[in-house]
Structures are given as structure tokens and as C-alpha cells.
Design a protein around this motif. Structure first.
Motif, PDB file in Angstrom:
ATOM      1  N   PRO A 198       0.823  -1.217   0.000  1.00  0.00           N
ATOM      2  CA  PRO A 198       0.000   0.000   0.000  1.00  0.00           C
ATOM      3  C   PRO A 198       0.858   1.269   0.000  1.00  0.00           C
ATOM      4  N   GLN A 199       0.421   2.221  -0.788  1.00  0.00           N
ATOM      5  CA  GLN A 199       1.122   3.503  -0.829  1.00  0.00           C
ATOM      6  C   GLN A 199       0.385   4.473   0.095  1.00  0.00           C
ATOM      7  N   THR A 200       1.039   4.819   1.184  1.00  0.00           N
ATOM      8  CA  THR A 200       0.432   5.670   2.190  1.00  0.00           C
ATOM      9  C   THR A 200       0.381   7.115   1.710  1.00  0.00           C
ATOM     10  N   ALA A 201      -0.408   7.916   2.394  1.00  0.00           N
ATOM     11  CA  ALA A 201      -0.472   9.336   2.070  1.00  0.00           C
ATOM     12  C   ALA A 201       0.894   9.988   2.222  1.00  0.00           C
ATOM     13  N   GLU A 202       1.669   9.539   3.196  1.00  0.00           N
ATOM     14  CA  GLU A 202       3.009  10.111   3.413  1.00  0.00           C
ATOM     15  C   GLU A 202       3.936   9.797   2.238  1.00  0.00           C
ATOM     16  N   VAL A 203       3.852   8.579   1.713  1.00  0.00           N
ATOM     17  CA  VAL A 203       4.675   8.202   0.562  1.00  0.00           C
ATOM     18  C   VAL A 203       4.293   9.027  -0.657  1.00  0.00           C
ATOM     19  N   ARG A 204       3.005   9.133  -0.901  1.00  0.00           N
ATOM     20  CA  ARG A 204       2.560   9.912  -2.065  1.00  0.00           C
ATOM     21  C   ARG A 204       2.939  11.376  -1.919  1.00  0.00           C
ATOM     22  N   ALA A 205       2.849  11.892  -0.687  1.00  0.00           N
ATOM     23  CA  ALA A 205       3.202  13.294  -0.465  1.00  0.00           C
ATOM     24  C   ALA A 205       4.695  13.524  -0.702  1.00  0.00           C
ATOM     25  N   ALA A 211       6.171  15.984  -3.480  1.00  0.00           N
ATOM     26  CA  ALA A 211       7.059  17.091  -3.094  1.00  0.00           C
ATOM     27  C   ALA A 211       8.369  17.029  -3.856  1.00  0.00           C
ATOM     28  N   HIS A 212       8.888  15.834  -4.061  1.00  0.00           N
ATOM     29  CA  HIS A 212      10.131  15.683  -4.818  1.00  0.00           C
ATOM     30  C   HIS A 212       9.923  16.087  -6.275  1.00  0.00           C
ATOM     31  N   ARG A 213       8.778  15.716  -6.821  1.00  0.00           N
ATOM     32  CA  ARG A 213       8.495  16.027  -8.225  1.00  0.00           C
ATOM     33  C   ARG A 213       8.411  17.538  -8.458  1.00  0.00           C
ATOM     34  N   ASP A 249      16.801  15.610  -3.444  1.00  0.00           N
ATOM     35  CA  ASP A 249      17.075  14.196  -3.715  1.00  0.00           C
ATOM     36  C   ASP A 249      17.413  13.427  -2.444  1.00  0.00           C
ATOM     37  N   ALA A 250      18.217  14.034  -1.577  1.00  0.00           N
ATOM     38  CA  ALA A 250      18.621  13.344  -0.354  1.00  0.00           C
ATOM     39  C   ALA A 250      17.409  13.082   0.544  1.00  0.00           C
ATOM     40  N   GLY A 251      16.534  14.077   0.659  1.00  0.00           N
ATOM     41  CA  GLY A 251      15.346  13.895   1.480  1.00  0.00           C
ATOM     42  C   GLY A 251      14.412  12.844   0.916  1.00  0.00           C
ATOM     43  N   TYR A 252      14.300  12.843  -0.404  1.00  0.00           N
ATOM     44  CA  TYR A 252      13.445  11.846  -1.041  1.00  0.00           C
ATOM     45  C   TYR A 252      14.007  10.448  -0.852  1.00  0.00           C
ATOM     46  N   GLN A 253      15.308  10.295  -1.070  1.00  0.00           N
ATOM     47  CA  GLN A 253      15.937   8.990  -0.880  1.00  0.00           C
ATOM     48  C   GLN A 253      15.724   8.489   0.548  1.00  0.00           C
ATOM     49  N   ALA A 254      15.882   9.377   1.514  1.00  0.00           N
ATOM     50  CA  ALA A 254      15.716   8.985   2.916  1.00  0.00           C
ATOM     51  C   ALA A 254      14.278   8.541   3.190  1.00  0.00           C
ATOM     52  N   ALA A 255      13.305   9.269   2.632  1.00  0.00           N
ATOM     53  CA  ALA A 255      11.903   8.915   2.850  1.00  0.00           C
ATOM     54  C   ALA A 255      11.577   7.555   2.251  1.00  0.00           C
ATOM     55  N   MET A 256      12.060   7.310   1.043  1.00  0.00           N
ATOM     56  CA  MET A 256      11.767   6.033   0.391  1.00  0.00           C
ATOM     57  C   MET A 256      12.488   4.883   1.096  1.00  0.00           C
ATOM     58  N   ARG A 257      13.705   5.108   1.535  1.00  0.00           N
ATOM     59  CA  ARG A 257      14.430   4.048   2.239  1.00  0.00           C
ATOM     60  C   ARG A 257      13.743   3.706   3.567  1.00  0.00           C
ATOM     61  N   ALA A 258      13.227   4.719   4.230  1.00  0.00           N
ATOM     62  CA  ALA A 258      12.514   4.454   5.490  1.00  0.00           C
ATOM     63  C   ALA A 258      11.278   3.600   5.236  1.00  0.00           C
ATOM     64  N   GLU A 259      10.571   3.893   4.162  1.00  0.00           N
ATOM     65  CA  GLU A 259       9.385   3.104   3.840  1.00  0.00           C
ATOM     66  C   GLU A 259       9.770   1.684   3.438  1.00  0.00           C
ATOM     67  N   ILE A 260      10.824   1.538   2.661  1.00  0.00           N
ATOM     68  CA  ILE A 260      11.283   0.209   2.270  1.00  0.00           C
ATOM     69  C   ILE A 260      11.642  -0.618   3.498  1.00  0.00           C
ATOM     70  N   GLU A 261      12.363  -0.014   4.448  1.00  0.00           N
ATOM     71  CA  GLU A 261      12.732  -0.762   5.648  1.00  0.00           C
ATOM     72  C   GLU A 261      11.498  -1.159   6.437  1.00  0.00           C
ATOM     73  N   GLU A 296       8.608   3.862  -4.351  1.00  0.00           N
ATOM     74  CA  GLU A 296       9.085   4.914  -5.250  1.00  0.00           C
ATOM     75  C   GLU A 296       8.326   4.967  -6.572  1.00  0.00           C
ATOM     76  N   ARG A 297       7.429   4.009  -6.804  1.00  0.00           N
ATOM     77  CA  ARG A 297       6.798   3.889  -8.112  1.00  0.00           C
ATOM     78  C   ARG A 297       5.403   4.501  -8.128  1.00  0.00           C
ATOM     79  N   ASN A 298       5.151   5.347  -9.099  1.00  0.00           N
ATOM     80  CA  ASN A 298       3.827   5.927  -9.272  1.00  0.00           C
ATOM     81  C   ASN A 298       2.878   4.945  -9.944  1.00  0.00           C
ATOM     82  N   ASP A 299       3.419   4.100 -10.804  1.00  0.00           N
ATOM     83  CA  ASP A 299       2.616   3.146 -11.560  1.00  0.00           C
ATOM     84  C   ASP A 299       3.570   2.103 -12.125  1.00  0.00           C
ATOM     85  N   MET A 300       3.093   0.871 -12.315  1.00  0.00           N
ATOM     86  CA  MET A 300       3.987  -0.199 -12.731  1.00  0.00           C
ATOM     87  C   MET A 300       4.494  -0.044 -14.159  1.00  0.00           C
TER      88      MET A 300
END
Length: 808
Positions: free
Chosen positions: A489-496, A500-502, A508-520, A540-544
Motif C-alpha cells: 500500500p502507498q500511504t499518504a506520506e509516501v505519495r506526499a 514534493a520531490h516532483r 534528492d537526499a530527502g526523497y531517498q531517505a523517505a523512500m528508504r525508510a518506507e522500504i525498511e 518509489e513507483r507511481n505506476d507499474m
């Protein structure tokens, strides 16, 4: 069912206008219908408010199409439904399966205890009940969902047997809560507008799309209920007549397909019976039978011999019919679909006008020609002019729904008044077509050379027995291993964070950190649940498909290019406009990070070449086989990089293999050769110890089992829960030697399956195939689900696998 005496004078005499379309996107330019329906599901919008929003959307659509030039009675189609056009007919017939029988009696009320029907209405299916059949509820599984012909749209499969109630639910129109076709006519007339043309799935197509229910007697076929369905359609046509409809469109795409279980001669006989009977009804609108998604072939003379007033021809997917067949169409209107309803490229106006001129010349003098789209425009976005972020040159090559309406009107003028009347449009079109062909990204010699150099060896892995032994030694998995299909599931925080990165609000560093936290977080959750093969969750994926399209050369992405996939689910297909290459690795860093967090095997997740192509708007200027191999080479390089990063399992999803299967049997061998070949090109370089998975959903696995076998994937996961594993006998009979993961959790419904339910499905699979060949997994990815239901369902799945593994 009895024939009725024709009363020709009672049939409206207004001809169809010279330009029309067979349907229009119903979701709204900003997905207004999606937002309203989902607000209703959340409890934020009651039934009456939802219906008000739907009525406003319908009124805006009619007004917009009139502004675009579709004027005259019946020029505008009335094709609205809240969820699906096939479900619309099922509820109109009261033909819900036994598990939903209470809904037909007006149960399934809204939270205030109301059915959603107008006062005094017959107790037909309420709007909440309509949604319950679509989405399931509690222990009641939703209707099965599968692809609509060879498109990217999904419909809900009717389930019929000898005793399924089929009759006409009175009020399927003015008072029906799902706002049926007669209601849409009355709505327009009450607003002082000209009557629109109702669009309904035709009776033969409806029955061929249906499946026999579990309660059906051996040998029962849904087409056996044709007389009952026709009786109901007769009442519908009478309602439309009473409402003021001058024309009705009955869509019969099933007639272009010759791959049904029913013999072709019986399909043609059913069409002859149906439309002879319908044409004999005294008080009805005139009837347009639309044959879409391919050539009508031998069905055209059958329809020509009936009394229907108009026949629609798909002259994009099909060619001009033989002269002998056209000669049979005297006195009829031929609705010529020369503007594609399925792609987003500008129509070649000169070529389309030549087809129209040839058609008119071959028809009897008493026949007339109406210019139209080849199919409904529900398969394309609303308006290309809104895509301001696209490069100007690419945007100039495009025609979305609104631009296609303009093309239909232009061609109608050219046909009526001659080429000189549209000389400016023809010149501009030729200029843009030449500019597209000359664009440096459209043809790249190094890409073409790489495809030309591919050999059979590039598409061939080591023998499966060798691979299976190497993978068993490397992965050390238990019997009946558990996994998911890929996304979480893609949470509201992930989508936000992604948004924000887009837009530049997150570096880039903040985005990488956010995605890595979600992956972990996702990796730890899977470990805690007890899954055997993990995924990184695809945060990190908007669509497959879009994710890969944005990282490959030759693609463009839209801002507003939404189309309906099913129900309220909308997708934004990318535009594949040029030769394809991979500038850099696309998934490796994310997968490698996820693998570094766990000792359990991690799956690298890729979308396959056929699916990337099919779920994009693919270029129309080179053969699709060549496009697929370009994508295959790009993905082959990605697989190699995942292997080098230590990823032991790679999944290459190909759900589109089945959906793009040609509708005519004779066309299938060539398609399967290049589509399977592209997948094998993508995976053919993998080492024996690398386990290759693939995933297919809505794929009627038994229809393409030979092709899936030839994919040569080590593990294939498939949708199977809604069909209750009924495809597995065909798999067993085929002798499928590799491993299979039949889904035990329908992720397209919000209901949580119990451990007992999952275990029972797994036992059915074990009985059919043996436990040594099986995996346990959901039907599809989990991106659209909420975390609460996801965690509960996965716990039940894992518990069920352990129970069956232990023999319990």
C-alpha cells in the motif's frame, strides 16, 4: 418470447447525424466520477448527493459534446454507468447470482436504511447493492472481473444458470437508482436538449461474456438464456421509446471474435434470431448495432439480413468489407468507424477519407454513411490540449477524445462536400505526420541494429531441471512458499513525499531517505508476518508502467491523461512515441538496499515488455513485434544488473499477454510468437540460479496456457481467487511442469479473506497440481489496498499456507 408485428410508421424517422461517436470517457476530465464514488464508499457522500454529482457530470458532458459540434438528435451517446456497462445490464435484468439475491429485493440499503430507489419504484437493485455486487461484502465474493476484449478496461462477469432470474426490472430508467439509459434520455429532454442515443451492451455479447454459475447443470451455456434476455431487452426498448429516444446503440463486439466456446455458427444464429426479433418490435427506437474491436466478417451479412436500421463497422481494427457484403446494406445506415477510439495518435485524415469514399462508392444508393469512431472513446483521455508539460512536437501528434470528435466532424464535412472543403486540415495533417516521421527520436539506428542482431540463443535459458536444482540450493525455500506480487500500500506520506520531490519541494537526499525508510518498514513487516520471499514494496513507483516509461528513452508522460481501468480505478498510460533504450539502471539501487536489510530472498520487480507496451499508448508507425523487442533488450540489461547486485529472484510481470491476444484465432500464432519471444529476450540472459517469476492477472490462464508455458518462467503467479481456482484443471491437464502461484486473496475487493478461505483455495490447488509446484500469494499487487486489510489478509495467507503445508 413472441415476434411482434412491425409498425414502421411508429419508428422515429430522424436519420443519424452525419458525425457521431460510439461513446465518451465517463470518468470526467478531472476524474469527477471517481472522486464522487469513492467519497460515497467512504461514507462522505450519501446516495442522493452521489446521484446529483453524477447528473451534473452527465449534463456537463452532453453540453461539452454539443460545443464540440456533435449536434442533432442522437448525435451524443448516453453511455453513463457508475461502475461498469456489463454490470449495468446484469442489474437491469435482475440477474445477480444467488449470493446477492437479497440485493435485488432492495436490500443493501444505504446507511440511513434507504435502498436508493425512488419512491414507488419496483424493488430493483439499489445503488449500494450495485456496488456490493461489484466489490463484494463480508463472506460474499464480488463478481469476477476480467478484460473487456483486447482492451485495458475490465468488466464484471455475469454468472448465470438455468434458474437465474432474468426479467426486466421495471423502472430501469426514470426511477432506477443506477441511472439507466431511459433516465438519461428523460434527463436530457427535461433540460431542453435533444435526445441523446442510449448505449447498451447487446444481448448476444452480454451472454457470451457471461459464465455458467457454480450451480449450473453440466452442459449449460449462458447463451441458452437468449430468449429470456431478449424479452427483457424488448421491455427496455419500449421504455426508451416512451422516454423519447430516437435511436439506441447496442454494442456487439462479441461478433468480431471467433474464439468463444460456442461454435461460430451458433453465435451467428443467435445474432440473427436476436436482431430479427428486436427489429420486429413495433414501438422502439431505431437500432444501431455496433461491431467494434475488429471486423464483423461473416456476421455482417447476418446483421444485414435483419431489420435493424444501422450497422457500425470498425474500420481501424478491421478493413473495408468485401463488395458483396456491402451490397447487402441497401436501406441501412453504415456507421463508419474510421477514427480510432483506442489510440491517441492523430488520424491520417487523407487515408481515412479515402476509406470513407471507397465505402460510399461500394454501397447501394439507398444506404447512407455516418462518420464515427471505431469504438467508444472510453479508452482514451479527454483533451490533449491540457497536456502543457509535453514537448510541443509530441503534443502536436496527439488526438485525445475531444480532438477525435473534431476529426470525426472534419471527415464528415470532407465526405459530404469533397476534399476541397477540408483542404487546410488535410495539408496541416500531412505536415505534422511528416514532422513526426523525421523526428530523431522516432528512429534510432543503434536501437534498430541491436534488435536486428538478436538470435534464438538470446531467448533461451538453461533447461528447467538444471535451473530448479540451482535455485533450490540457493534459496532453500519450504514447500508452498509465500510471497506477494510486488507492491505494498502507498500511504499518504509516501505519495506526499513523491509529489514534493516532483515539484522541487523535497531534495534528492530527502526523497531517498523517505523512500528508504518506507522500504525498511515494509521489509520488517514482511519478516514479522512470516513471508518467505520478500519485496521492497515499490514505494518509489507511481505506476507499474509509468515508472519505467519515465526512465526509458522513447516515452512521454501525461499530466491529465487518465482513463478508466475498472470501477473507480483510473490509470494514466504513458506515450510510447520513439525507439526505446535504457540510459541507466532503473530499479537496482532500491532492490539492493532492500536485500541488504534481510537474509530472506528479495525479489527484484520489473514490468514485462508486452505489458509496458500494452499499457502505454503505443506508437502506430512500426510493427509491435519490433517495439516489444526494443523493450525486451532494455529489460534484459536491467535483469543483468539486478543479478550483479545479488538479487536472487526477479519477477517480470506480463499481465497483458492475455489481454492483447487477438480476437480472431487465425491471428493468434503470430502474436504469441513475438510476445512470448520478447519476454524470453528480457529474461533469457539470467543465470540458472536466478529464479525468474512472472505474474498474470485477469488472464483466463487456460486460454493461453501454451503461451505461458513457453514463457519459460520458473514461477508464474495468476489471478485465481474470484474464479475459485476453476482454471487449475486445465493447468493440470496441460502438464505444466514449472511452479505456479494461484492467488488466494482477491485484492480488488476490500474484504479480508479468512484463514479458512485461503486454506480451502490452497487445498483445491494442491489437489489439482500437487504441493511441490505451488506458491501462496495474493492475486495482484497491494498498492491500492489499505494497510489494515493488507496486514490481516497476509497473516491469514501465511497461516493458511502453514496449515496446508502441515497437511491440516
Amino acid at each position: 418470447m413472441t415476434n411482434q408485428t412491425p409498425a414502421v410508421d411508429a419508428v422515429p424517422t430522424a436519420p443519424l447525424p452525419p458525425a457521431t461517436i460510439l461513446g465518451y470517457p465517463r470518468i470526467g476530465p478531472d476524474r469527477e466520477l471517481k472522486r464522487a464514488v469513492e467519497a460515497h464508499w467512504r461514507g462522505d457522500l450519501d446516495v442522493n448527493a452521489l446521484r446529483e454529482r453524477a447528473a451534473a457530470l452527465r449534463a456537463a458532458t452532453r453540453a461539452h459534446l454539443r460545443e464540440l459540434g456533435l449536434t442533432g438528435a442522437s448525435a451524443v451517446p448516453a453511455d453513463f454507468t457508475y461502475y461498469d456497462q456489463v454490470l449495468q445490464v446484469t442489474t437491469a435484468l435482475g440477474a445477480l447470482p444467488r449470493r446477492f439475491a437479497d440485493l435485488r429485493a432492495g436490500a443493501g440499503a444505504d446507511p440511513d436504511g434507504r435502498s436508493g430507489a425512488a419512491p414507488g419504484a419496483h424493488p430493483g437493485t439499489s445503488l449500494p447493492g450495485f456496488f456490493t455486487a461489484a466489490r463484494g461484502e463480508g463472506e460474499r465474493a464480488a463478481l469476477e472481473m476480467t478484460k473487456w476484449f483486447d482492451s485495458n478496461y475490465h468488466y464484471l462477469v455475469p454468472e448465470l444458470d438455468e434458474s437465474t432470474p432474468i426479467d426486466y426490472v421495471p423502472g430501469f430508467g426514470a426511477v432506477d437508482p443506477t441511472d439507466g439509459p431511459a433516465a438519461q434520455v428523460l434527463e436530457a429532454l427535461a433540460a431542453g436538449e435533444e435526445a441523446p442515443r442510449p448505449v447498451v451492451v447487446g444481448p448476444v455479447t452480454y451472454l457470451l461474456l457471461a459464465k455458467a454459475s457454480d450451480a449450473a447443470a453440466p452442459g449449460f451455456r449462458p447463451l441458452d438464456r437468449l430468449a429470456d434476455v431478449l424479452d427483457a431487452y424488448g421491455h427496455l426498448l419500449a421504455d426508451l421509446w416512451a422516454a423519447g429516444a430516437q435511436w439506441v446503440q447496442l454494442d456487439e463486439p462479441a461478433l468480431v471474435c471467433d474464439a468463444w466456446d460456442v461454435p461460430r455458427e451458433e453465435v451467428l444464429a443467435a445474432a440473427a434470431d436476436a436482431y430479427t426479433w428486436i427489429a420486429a418490435i413495433a414501438e422502439r427506437p431505431r437500432v444501431l448495432v455496433a461491431g467494434t474491436y475488429g471486423p464483423l466478417g461473416d456476421a455482417l451479412p447476418v446483421l444485414a439480413a435483419t431489420g435493424v436500421e444501422a450497422i457500425g463497422l470498425d474500420l481501424v481494427a478491421g478493413e473495408l468489407p468485401p463488395a458483396a457484403d456491402l451490397a447487402r446494406l441497401g436501406g441501412k445506415t453504415v456507421v463508419a468507424g474510421v477514427v480510432s477510439g483506442r489510440n491517441i495518435w492523430r488520424t491520417d485524415l487523407g487515408a481515412a477519407l479515402a476509406v470513407l469514399e471507397s465505402l460510399r462508392g461500394a454501397l447501394p444508393e439507398t444506404a447512407s454513411v455516418v462518420v464515427a469512431t471505431s469504438t467508444s472513446l472510453q479508452h482514451v483521455p479527454h483533451d490533449a490540449d491540457r497536456e502543457t508539460s509535453l514537448p510541443d512536437d509530441v503534443r502536436s501528434w496527439l488526438a485525445f477524445a475531444d480532438q477525435k470528435v473534431a476529426e470525426v466532424r472534419t471527415l464528415a464535412v470532407g465526405l459530404a462536400r469533397g476534399r476541397q472543403a477540408i483542404a487546410g486540415e488535410l495539408t496541416a495533417d500531412a505536415r505534422l505526420r511528416a514532422a513526426r516521421a523525421a523526428h530523431p527520436g522516432v528512429r534510432r539506428e543503434e536501437v534498430r541494429a541491436a534488435v536486428a542482431a538478436v538470435t534464438d540463443a538470446d531467448r533461451t535459458r538453461a533447461p528447467y531441471a538444471e535451473r530448479a536444482a540451482a535455485q533450490a540450493a540457493r534459496l532453500r525455500l519450504p514447500l508452498l512458499p509465500t510471497t506477494t506480487i510486488g507492491s505494498f500500500p502507498q500511504t499518504a506520506e509516501v505519495r506526499a513525499a513523491r509529489a514534493a520531490h516532483r515539484r522541487g519541494g523535497l531534495d534528492d537526499a530527502g526523497y531517498q531517505a523517505a523512500m528508504r525508510a518506507e522500504i525498511e518498514r515494509v521489509v520488517r513487516l514482511q519478516e514479522e508476518i512470516g513471508l518467505d520471499v520478500l519485496v521492497h514494496g515499490e514505494a518509489e513507483r507511481n505506476d507499474m508502467v509509468q515508472y519505467f516509461a519515465e526512465l526509458l528513452d522513447g516515452f512521454a508522460a501525461t499530466e491529465h491523461g487518465w482513463v478508466q481501468s475498472y470501477g473507480s480505478r483510473c490509470t494514466r498510460p504513458s506515450i510510447l512515441w520513439g525507439d526505446v533504450s535504457r540510459p541507466a539502471p532503473m530499479t537496482v539501487a532500491w532492490s539492493a538496499y532492500a536485500q541488504s536489510l534481510t537474509d530472506r530472498p528479495m525479489k527484484g520487480m520489473l514490468t514485462g515488455p508486452v505489458t509496458i507496451m500494452a499499457w502505454s499508448f503505443v506508437r502506430d508507425d512500426i510493427p509491435r513485434a519490433q517495439v516489444a523487442d526494443q523493450l525486451g533488450l532494455a529489460l534484459r540489461a536491467e535483469v543483468a544488473d539486478l543479478e550483479a547486485a545479488g538479487i536472487p529472484v526477479v519477477q517480470v510481470d506480463e499481465p497483458a499477454i492475455r489481454e492483447t491476444l487477438p480476437l480472431r484465432r487465425a491471428d493468434r500464432p503470430a502474436y504469441l510468437e513475438w510476445s512470448v519471444g520478447a519476454f524470453r529476450l528480457a529474461t533469457g540472459g539470467a543465470a540458472p540460479a536466478t529464479q525468474i517469476h512472472t505474474h498474470l492477472c485477469y488472464s483466463e490462464f487456460d486460454v493461453v496456457i501454451d503461451a505461458v508455458d513457453h514463457l519459460d518462467a520458473d514461477v508464474t503467479s495468476i489471478e485465481a481467487s474470484r474464479s475459485r481456482m476453476d482454471i487449475l484443471p486445465a493447468v493440470a491437464a496441460h502438464g505444466f511442469e514449472r511452479q505456479l502461484g494461484p492467488g488466494v486473496w482477491d485484492i480488488h475487493s476490500p474484504r479480508v479473506p479468512s484463514t479458512d478461505e485461503c486454506a480451502e483455495l490452497l487445498r483445491r490447488a494442491v489437489a489439482a497440481l500437487g504441493i511441490e509446484k505451488l506458491w501462496a500469494n495474493p492475486d495482484c499487487g497491494l498498492k491500492t489496498r489499505a494497510y489494515a486489510e493488507t496486514v490481516s489478509s497476509l497473516r491469514h495467507l501465511v497461516a493458511a499456507a502453514r496449515r496446508v503445508r502441515a497437511g491440516a
